[in-house]
Structures are given as C-alpha cells and as structure tokens.
Scaffold this active site. Structure first.
Site, PDB file in Angstrom:
ATOM      1  N   CYS A 112     -22.855   1.708 -14.322  1.00 15.68           N
ATOM      2  CA  CYS A 112     -24.106   1.291 -14.174  1.00 15.68           C
ATOM      3  C   CYS A 112     -24.815   1.628 -12.926  1.00 15.68           C
ATOM      4  O   CYS A 112     -24.117   2.271 -12.233  1.00 15.68           O
ATOM      5  CB  CYS A 112     -23.819  -0.638 -13.842  1.00 15.68           C
ATOM      6  SG  CYS A 112     -22.754  -1.157 -15.242  1.00 15.68           S
ATOM      7  N   GLY A 154     -26.982   4.648 -16.743  1.00 19.14           N
ATOM      8  CA  GLY A 154     -26.591   3.467 -17.738  1.00 19.14           C
ATOM      9  C   GLY A 154     -27.619   3.343 -18.498  1.00 19.14           C
ATOM     10  O   GLY A 154     -28.821   3.190 -18.287  1.00 19.14           O
ATOM     11  N   ASN A 188     -21.676  -2.686 -10.350  1.00 23.11           N
ATOM     12  CA  ASN A 188     -21.360  -1.484 -10.972  1.00 23.11           C
ATOM     13  C   ASN A 188     -19.914  -1.020 -10.360  1.00 23.11           C
ATOM     14  O   ASN A 188     -19.590  -1.171  -9.286  1.00 23.11           O
ATOM     15  CB  ASN A 188     -22.319  -0.281  -9.973  1.00 23.11           C
ATOM     16  CG  ASN A 188     -21.856   1.153 -10.357  1.00 23.11           C
ATOM     17  OD1 ASN A 188     -22.042   1.997  -9.602  1.00 23.11           O
ATOM     18  ND2 ASN A 188     -21.204   1.593 -11.670  1.00 23.11           N
ATOM     19  N   GLY A 189     -19.062  -0.685 -11.642  1.00 20.42           N
ATOM     20  CA  GLY A 189     -17.656  -0.590 -11.585  1.00 20.42           C
ATOM     21  C   GLY A 189     -16.804  -1.053 -12.255  1.00 20.42           C
ATOM     22  O   GLY A 189     -17.330  -1.507 -13.436  1.00 20.42           O
ATOM     23  N   TYR A 219     -20.467  14.918 -11.610  1.00 22.08           N
ATOM     24  CA  TYR A 219     -21.551  14.628 -12.623  1.00 22.08           C
ATOM     25  C   TYR A 219     -22.576  13.438 -12.530  1.00 22.08           C
ATOM     26  O   TYR A 219     -23.430  13.690 -12.994  1.00 22.08           O
ATOM     27  CB  TYR A 219     -20.617  14.570 -14.289  1.00 22.08           C
ATOM     28  CG  TYR A 219     -21.486  14.160 -15.163  1.00 22.08           C
ATOM     29  CD1 TYR A 219     -22.297  15.101 -15.912  1.00 22.08           C
ATOM     30  CD2 TYR A 219     -21.453  12.679 -15.664  1.00 22.08           C
ATOM     31  CE1 TYR A 219     -22.978  14.627 -17.390  1.00 22.08           C
ATOM     32  CE2 TYR A 219     -22.163  12.377 -16.886  1.00 22.08           C
ATOM     33  CZ  TYR A 219     -22.773  13.347 -17.672  1.00 22.08           C
ATOM     34  OH  TYR A 219     -23.564  12.982 -18.665  1.00 22.08           O
ATOM     35  N   ASP A 252     -20.271  21.035 -16.210  1.00 18.42           N
ATOM     36  CA  ASP A 252     -19.613  20.356 -15.497  1.00 18.42           C
ATOM     37  C   ASP A 252     -18.009  19.908 -15.834  1.00 18.42           C
ATOM     38  O   ASP A 252     -17.293  19.694 -14.659  1.00 18.42           O
ATOM     39  CB  ASP A 252     -20.502  19.252 -14.941  1.00 18.42           C
ATOM     40  CG  ASP A 252     -20.685  18.086 -16.106  1.00 18.42           C
ATOM     41  OD1 ASP A 252     -19.778  17.446 -16.461  1.00 18.42           O
ATOM     42  OD2 ASP A 252     -21.649  18.324 -17.067  1.00 18.42           O
TER      43      ASP A 252
END
Length: 529
Positions: free
Chosen positions: A40, A67, A142-143, A285, A389
């Site tokens: 996210c 996201g 986020n996570g 990335y 990448d």
C-alpha cells in the site's frame, strides 16, 4: 462508478454500499505480468485553510505505484469523519464533485494492494470504527502484521459476519478495532497501548475529528516520511508524494515513533526501542526513482547498482537496453560502467493499467505484448544486454527473451539488478509462494536455460547492499537470504486469506484452500513452454 458520499460510512452514517461482484482486472493479472506488488501507499495531511481532500488525491496519485486494487480517503471538518473508498485506481475512484464535497482541515488517504485479506470493498481503506467517546477513527496501513491471528483471538473475532453483512478481513481493520475498543482511553492513549502489541511491518496514518497520527513499526520496514506545508504538515510513504503537494521534506518518521499533529502543533513519542531493518526491495523495485530513502535518491542507488552489476557480470555486446521502467536506472549504470552503448529497445504502453473489463483468452495469450513492444530496427542483428530489476516466477523474462529473438536480436544476455528472489515476504510485499519462485531450487544456469537467455547474471547481495550505503544489519533482506528479522508464527497462521479462514466453516475453508493453492512450482521450470 464509485458510490455516492451517502453510501460511505462516516461518524454519523455506517451504511455500506453493496460490494461489486466484479473484481477489477488489469494486465497485471495476465500470467506473464505478475511483478512483486507492494502492500500500500499511505498519505496524511493536517492543514487548516487548505483543500485537504485534493491534496490527499494528488498525494495518492503520486503513490499509485504502491497499490492499484483500491483507493480511499477520510476527511474531517472537526465535527465528523467522512470515509470514501472504492475498488480501482485513484482517478477511477475520485472525481471533482466528490472531492469538492469532502471539506475539512484533516485527511488521510490510502492506495491498496492486498497482502492480508481479499480484494473487496470491505477491505479497502481507510478502515473505520466509531470511537467509544463519540466520533470516529479512520486508519490506513502499509505493511503486514505477523501476529494477526493472536490479536484476533485476543479480541474474540466473531466466527460469522455480523447481521449477515460482509465484514473486513484485513490486519488493518483489526488494528482499527483495537484502537477503538477501550472507552476510557483517548485515541492517543489507545495507540500507545496498542502499538507495542503489534508485530510485523506497519507504517500507519490514522485520525479522529481533530488529530492526525502517524506511526512506524520499531524495525521501520516500510517507509514513512514527514513533510511541512506553509500552513500544515504532511506524512506519506515516499518523499515523491511530498514533492507533488508542495511540501518540504522534514525527516523520516523514526522506527518505533508515534507522531500526533493538531492545533497545538506536532508532538512525538517513542513507543518502542528502534531496531532498524528497512526493506532492501524498496531500493530494487518498490519506491519511485524520484523518492529519497535515508537521504539518498533511489535513482542514484539504482544507477550505482547497474555499475556494480556490469563489473560483476561483464559480457561482449552491442547494446544495453532496459526493461522499462523499473530496469532503466540500472541499465544506465550498466552502460556507463561497461562502455556498451545505451539504447531503447522496448517501448512500454504508458496507459496499461487496471480495468474492469475481463480479458478474453485471446488477450491473455498476447501476454507481455500488451505492455511491451520491441523496436525492431534498434535491436535486429544486435547482441543485447537486457537489464531488469528482478525475476520472480520467470514468466515475464521467458516471454521477453522470446519476443526479442523474434524481433531479430542476435543474442540476449539478461542482467538482473537484484539477487535471486528465493524467499517470500511476510512484511508487506505480495510475492509468490516459495514454490513459485523460480530461483528456489534452481541454479543460475538452470534459470538461464528456463528463460531462454544466452547468459544470465544477478548482482550479488553484498554489492546491492553496498550500493544503498546502508549497513546490512540495518536492512531486511529476507527475500534474498531467508533471514527474517521479525519472528514469524507457524505456517498455518500466515497467509493472505488467514482472517477469512478464521471466519469460515469447514466447507468455506475448503474453498479458501482452492484460492490459496500455489501456482506452478519451480521444479518443472526447465520443461515449461
């Protein structure tokens, strides 16, 4: 279409829109197009007198790469918290009338790619709970937590949805529930009690009617930065989002830190001892190249990785080309260090994104050509160095090598600006299962044969780490070396659909197993077409 404001829960309205049965499908869903996806992007702003909804929109737009499944925001005018969210890209979810109706001085926003919980409206964020003292709490995350099952058990997660209505099944929603449970605590006091209980990776933005909060896990796995507006403050996943809204970078939110911003200013508390383990894959990335991490441009780091890659894996060739866009900086560095000319050999369709139109089988068979097309005149008869990448499943690189050969390339030498990805991520990146990772159990030569390249070279973990200028003991490198810095629970308590499994009965659990079955494993990679 996005639901109207009256369909979305606020501190006075808890009505939910009917979830659309159609999942947004895009070219990232095509088998050849499955890069690693970050969980996210989060954004928060406290700025009286500013159009905070529009600032949040532009902040989320800058973070769209983090996201693409859903987007949402929560806005407060000091009296109510209004949450608006839907499946789709930022520009699909929000329009001018919607943003104009969301007035206030305080907002948070969220772009979602699911790593815990399915892609449903209920799991879109910000998540929301009515506060025990009145008003509401909204949160973006986020996570990925690693003790979700334990926390769910502690609060007695219901075995079935309430009143037959669909409910959220994300760890983010669970955090919001924990923050809203104690009627005797303010939100700030509740956060200081809840945050130390969380395990895993989390960069959070959350709010009530008056205050913006930001918090980062003690390891700082996922990024979170603080910025200053002329009349307010901004927090965001990346510095690029600060740039786009005209905020100046102040500092990173520290691992283990809780920040609160309101009419009294900014205050900070350290709720846990910091033990930094920033995600190395952010450099490879996930982050935008125009973002800075630890004071250094991601673009600069990626170019340096390309230089080191050229020294580790030289080859005689006529042209260095990137796989756009993520391979471009490393390709620049490779060309610079090797002396081989840099050129454009692949054109990316800039408008390939997510769509609600289901691709037909014919479209699926087109695969990578929907996203990339070769410049035949530039590559015909040339010995190519193709810089990308990472390699996850190998499907994209296999199709790419075949396409370049069909376009007339004499040789195709693949160079990868990260080490082999051999382990899944449990801290907020939706990698494949370990069985799907092509580098798991195969040598570099075998992977090279699988993708059909003339040669293959990965940068070493040591050289990648050195290029970041961050000491290795301050980075999470688990996807490369299998050393997880945060303790993981037993395998049955891990997984994207873990909370759904808790709520389902036996028959539903069997369906969940079908959804979660790993794809084609690496063991037959050499024999795949």
């Amino acid at each position: 279409m996005a639901p109207s404001l009256s369909d979305v829960p606020s501190s006075h309205d808890h009505t939910q829109p009917a979830a659309d049965d159609a999942r947004p499908v895009g070219f990232s869903d095509i088998p050849d197009e499955a890069p690693p996806k970050d969980a996210c992007g989060v954004f928060g702003v406290w700025a009286p007198g500013e159009e905070v909804a529009k600032l949040t929109y532009y902040g989320l737009y800058a973070l769209q790469h983090r996201g693409q499944e859903a987007a949402g925001m929560a806005v407060s005018d000091g009296r109510t918290v209004v949450v608006y969210k839907d499946l789709g890209l930022v520009a699909q979810v929000f329009d001018e009338p919607t943003l104009g109706a969301m007035t206030g001085h305080l907002a948070i926003g969220h772009n979602r790619y699911s790593t815990t919980g399915a892609c449903t409206w209920e799991n879109a964020q910000p998540s929301y709970r009515p506060a025990p003292q009145g008003g509401g709490i909204a949160l973006g995350h986020n996570g990925n937590l690693t003790n979700t099952a334990q926390l769910a058990a502690e609060i007695g997660l219901e075995q079935r949805p309430r009143n037959g209505e669909p409910r959220a099944t994300s760890d983010s929603d669970l955090i919001t529930e924990l923050l809203a449970r104690d009627p005797d605590l303010s939100l700030e006091a509740a956060a200081l009690r809840v945050l130390p209980k969380l395990r895993g990776a989390f960069s959070l933005v959350f709010m009530d009617e008056h205050t913006l909060y930001a918090a980062r896990d003690p390891h700082g796995v996922r990024p979170l930065v603080l910025g200053r507006l002329e009349r307010g403050w901004v927090v965001a996943s990346e510095t690029a989002a600060l740039d786009i809204v005209g905020a100046s970078f102040v500092r990173e939110v520290e691992p283990g830190e809780l920040i609160a911003i309101d009419e009294h200013g900014l205050r900070s508390q350290q709720y846990a001892e910091p033990t930094p383990k920033g995600c190395l894959f952010e450099y490879v990335y996930l982050a935008r190249p125009d973002t800075a991490i630890a004071g250094r441009s991601v673009q600069e780091t990626r170019v340096e990785v390309g230089r080191r890659l050229a020294k580790e894996h030289p080859v005689e060739a006529d042209l260095v080309i990137p796989v756009p866009e993520s391979g471009t900086p490393a390709a620049v560095g490779y060309a610079e260090a090797s002396g081989i000319p840099y050129g454009i050999g692949l054109v990316k369709n800039a408008y390939v994104g997510r769509t609600f139109i289901q691709p037909s089988q014919t479209i699926r068979q087109l695969g990578i050509r929907l996203k990339l097309n070769p410049l035949r005149a530039a590559i015909a008869g040339k010995r190519l160095v193709v810089v990308d990448d990472s390699i996850v499943r190998g499907n994209t690189q296999r199709a790419l090598v075949r396409m370049l050969r069909e376009a007339g390339a004499a040789e195709v030498h693949v160079r990868i600006s990260s080490p082999p990805v051999q382990w899944p991520c449990f801290y907020g990146i939706d990698f494949a299962t370990r069985a799907e990772l092509i580098a798991n159990g195969l040598t570099v030569d075998q992977v090279c044969a699988s993708i059909g390249a003339d040669s293959l070279g990965y940068i070493s973990l040591e050289q990648l780490t050195e290029a970041t200028t961050i000491p290795g003991d301050r980075l999470c490198r688990a996807c490369f070396d299998g050393e997880y810095p945060i303790e993981l629970p037993t395998p049955d308590l891990l997984g994207k659909h873990m909370l759904e499994s808790i709520e389902r009965n036996v028959e539903d659990a069997e369906e969940a197993q079908d959804v979660m079955l790993p794809g084609v494993g690496a063991s037959d990679a050499l024999s795949r077409p």
